[in-house]
Design an enzyme around this catalytic site. Structure first.
Site, PDB file in Angstrom:
ATOM      1  N   PHE A 130      -2.015 -49.784   1.148  1.00  0.00           N
ATOM      2  CA  PHE A 130      -2.924 -49.038   2.010  1.00  0.00           C
ATOM      3  C   PHE A 130      -4.174 -48.654   1.199  1.00  0.00           C
ATOM      4  CE2 PHE A 130      -4.514 -45.410   4.419  1.00  0.00           C
ATOM      5  CZ  PHE A 130      -4.435 -45.897   5.706  1.00  0.00           C
ATOM      6  N   ASP A 199       4.924 -43.798  -1.336  1.00  0.00           N
ATOM      7  CA  ASP A 199       4.183 -43.345  -0.163  1.00  0.00           C
ATOM      8  C   ASP A 199       5.059 -43.630   1.055  1.00  0.00           C
ATOM      9  OD1 ASP A 199       2.513 -43.040   2.055  1.00  0.00           O
ATOM     10  OD2 ASP A 199       0.718 -43.588   0.923  1.00  0.00           O
ATOM     11  N   TYR A 224       0.883 -37.025  10.680  1.00  0.00           N
ATOM     12  CA  TYR A 224       0.416 -37.332  12.044  1.00  0.00           C
ATOM     13  C   TYR A 224       0.961 -38.641  12.596  1.00  0.00           C
ATOM     14  CZ  TYR A 224      -3.078 -39.681   9.065  1.00  0.00           C
ATOM     15  OH  TYR A 224      -3.696 -40.425   8.099  1.00  0.00           O
ATOM     16  N   LYS A 225       1.802 -39.345  11.824  1.00  0.00           N
ATOM     17  CA  LYS A 225       2.352 -40.614  12.324  1.00  0.00           C
ATOM     18  C   LYS A 225       3.662 -40.329  13.051  1.00  0.00           C
ATOM     19  CE  LYS A 225      -0.369 -43.286   9.123  1.00  0.00           C
ATOM     20  NZ  LYS A 225      -0.575 -43.639   7.729  1.00  0.00           N
ATOM     21  N   ARG A 371      -0.822 -55.301  15.389  1.00  0.00           N
ATOM     22  CA  ARG A 371       0.282 -54.472  14.906  1.00  0.00           C
ATOM     23  C   ARG A 371       0.831 -53.638  16.055  1.00  0.00           C
ATOM     24  NH1 ARG A 371      -0.392 -49.658  10.483  1.00  0.00           N
ATOM     25  NH2 ARG A 371      -1.605 -48.799  12.202  1.00  0.00           N
TER      26      ARG A 371
HETATM   27  C1  LIG Z   1      -1.753 -43.371   7.069  1.00  0.00           C
HETATM   28  C2  LIG Z   1      -1.614 -43.575   5.616  1.00  0.00           C
HETATM   29  C3  LIG Z   1      -2.278 -42.755   4.703  1.00  0.00           C
HETATM   30  C4  LIG Z   1      -3.229 -41.711   5.232  1.00  0.00           C
HETATM   31  O1  LIG Z   1      -3.888 -40.982   4.272  1.00  0.00           O
HETATM   32  P1  LIG Z   1      -4.806 -39.764   4.753  1.00  0.00           P
HETATM   33  O2  LIG Z   1      -5.187 -39.088   3.522  1.00  0.00           O
HETATM   34  O3  LIG Z   1      -4.002 -38.938   5.701  1.00  0.00           O
HETATM   35  O4  LIG Z   1      -5.961 -40.322   5.497  1.00  0.00           O
HETATM   36  C5  LIG Z   1      -2.057 -42.944   3.359  1.00  0.00           C
HETATM   37  N1  LIG Z   1      -1.224 -43.911   2.916  1.00  0.00           N
HETATM   38  C6  LIG Z   1      -0.562 -44.726   3.777  1.00  0.00           C
HETATM   39  C7  LIG Z   1       0.349 -45.761   3.264  1.00  0.00           C
HETATM   40  C8  LIG Z   1      -0.763 -44.586   5.148  1.00  0.00           C
HETATM   41  O5  LIG Z   1      -0.145 -45.404   5.987  1.00  0.00           O
END
Ligand SMILES: *Cc1c(COP(=O)(O)O)cnc(C)c1O
Length: 412
Positions: A130, A199, A224-225, A371
């Protein structure tokens, strides 16, 4: 039996079916993007109204204290909610805290790992992780503190040498849904003298995670997911208890102080997980997050994972029945992936837009990935059959070729 009939049977036997009604889901929408922004729990608006109108409006500053002092417990909310997230990820209640964004938590923990491994500078990750995970190394690299090394999945263990301070990976890959073997990679990193940061953004709330059983050092994840904490919800951070005393993270704000209200001139980190805090907790965001976490914990990650696997398997079965032939980039076996299916198509963006026009909300990930996320808490098998039928119709009719579907928005 056709897919719609099979779906009716699955839904009738689904123990999670009743939970669908605990979420607000707009009429006519099939939501396959809960892995990007989780749906709204029906209890959230009232909980937020209570925090705003009573705790803030009436309680004012008194609300920071706990109920024993007539307050609403704002000060402890970060640790309290962390303690509720902990069982979802195989951690002890004092090893998780809800705070900041995932990006900021990555920064604190990467820097802490570098401090714990003097003489080593390499942060090892994989290409295509990511973006924010890779970007958060860059700032430390520019300060001369870190050095980024990327190795493809199959080469990660070979890349673990005596220079690696930290192996940092996303458990479920955001684009493909492919799962890493957390226990095996954690062991390999430890054998090389490195620490490990996982993560869990695409795992938490959709599948069981066993951080302590794997011996992990650090983890971060998103609120938020699948946790349904609302847009921009606070994230969380995990720190194995054995590292609490040694944790030296650079964002030494007053909320991470051992005694914030002693107003001392000198920083002294809190003895436990609170040392990961920086500034004042975002109380309104935490209030929404807590509702989502409570609901996901009530349903239970074991049941959520079983349903998530059944949903994605059923989706593939529907595609077969509807004779859809798309290149699947997610692992074929449901045990090797998270709660999503990704497909490659040169016009994935336009196909995604055509689906959204039909009320099927998935997303597109650059350059060519469609996706589809299967948030198990609120999707029905009927949703899955209908989504597959829409996809089949969009592809067969070529309706995605309409000009309006290739206009790119900022957020995809
Ligand atoms: C959604 C996501 C993030 C989000 O990071 P934010 O700091 O909340 O924007 C980070 N890492 C992964 C792997 C994600 O899927």
């Amino acid at each position: 039996m056709n897919p719609e009939e099979r779906a009716r049977e699955f839904d009738a036997a689904d123990p999670l079916g009743p939970y669908r009604n605990r979420f607000t889901l707009p009429e006519g929408v099939i939501y396959l993007d809960g892995n990007s922004l989780g749906a709204l729990p029906k209890a959230t608006p009232a909980a937020m109204a209570r925090v705003v109108e009573q705790e803030w409006g009436e309680g004012l500053i008194r609300s920071w204290n706990g109920p024993d002092f007539g307050g609403a417990g704002w000060f402890d909310a970060a640790s309290r909610i962390g303690g509720k997230i902990a069982p979802l990820i195989g951690a002890g209640p004092h090893e998780v805290i809800a705070c900041d964004s995932t990006s900021v938590n990555l920064f604190k923990l990467i820097a802490a790992a570098l401090n714990m491994r003097p003489g080593r500078k390499v942060i090892l990750s994989e290409p295509g992780n990511f973006p924010t995970d890779l970007y958060m190394i860059a700032g430390l690299e520019r300060q001369g503190l870190a050095e980024r090394r990327l190795a493809a999945r199959g080469d990660l263990t070979k890349a673990l040498d005596g220079d690696v301070a930290l192996l940092m990976l996303t458990h479920v890959h955001y684009k493909t849904g492919a799962l890493h073997d957390m226990a095996a990679l954690t062991r390999a990193a430890h054998e090389a003298g490195a620490l490990v940061l996982w993560d869990l953004s695409h795992s938490t709330g959709a599948m069981p995670v066993e951080l302590n059983a794997a011996g992990a050092d650090f983890a971060v994840g998103c609120g938020y997911k699948y946790l349904c904490g609302g847009p921009g919800a606070p994230a969380f951070a995990y720190l194995a208890e054995r590292h609490h005393a040694a944790l030296d993270q650079p964002l030494t704000g007053w909320f991470g102080h051992a005694a914030p209200f002693a107003f001392s001139d000198d920083y002294e980190g809190a003895p436990g997980i609170e040392r990961l805090l920086c500034g004042t907790s975002p109380v309104l965001g935490l209030a929404a997050l807590e509702v989502g976490v409570d609901l996901i914990a009530e349903i239970g990650v074991g049941r959520l994972y079983a349903k998530s696997q059944a949903l994605s398997e059923f989706f593939l079965e529907c595609l077969m029945a509807f004779k859809v032939d798309l290149e699947q980039v997610s692992p074929p076996k449901s045990t090797a992936r998270g709660s999503q299916l990704s497909f490659r198509h040169p016009d994935a963006y336009a196909i995604c837009q055509a689906l959204i026009a039909r009320g099927v909300i998935g997303d597109f990930r650059d350059p060519d990935v469609l996706r589809l996320g299967f948030a198990p808490a609120y999707l029905s098998f009927a949703n899955i059959a209908a989504a597959a039928r829409h996809l089949a119709e969009v592809l067969a009719s070529g309706e995605w070729q309409r000009a309006e579907f290739s206009q790119r928005a900022v957020v995809t």
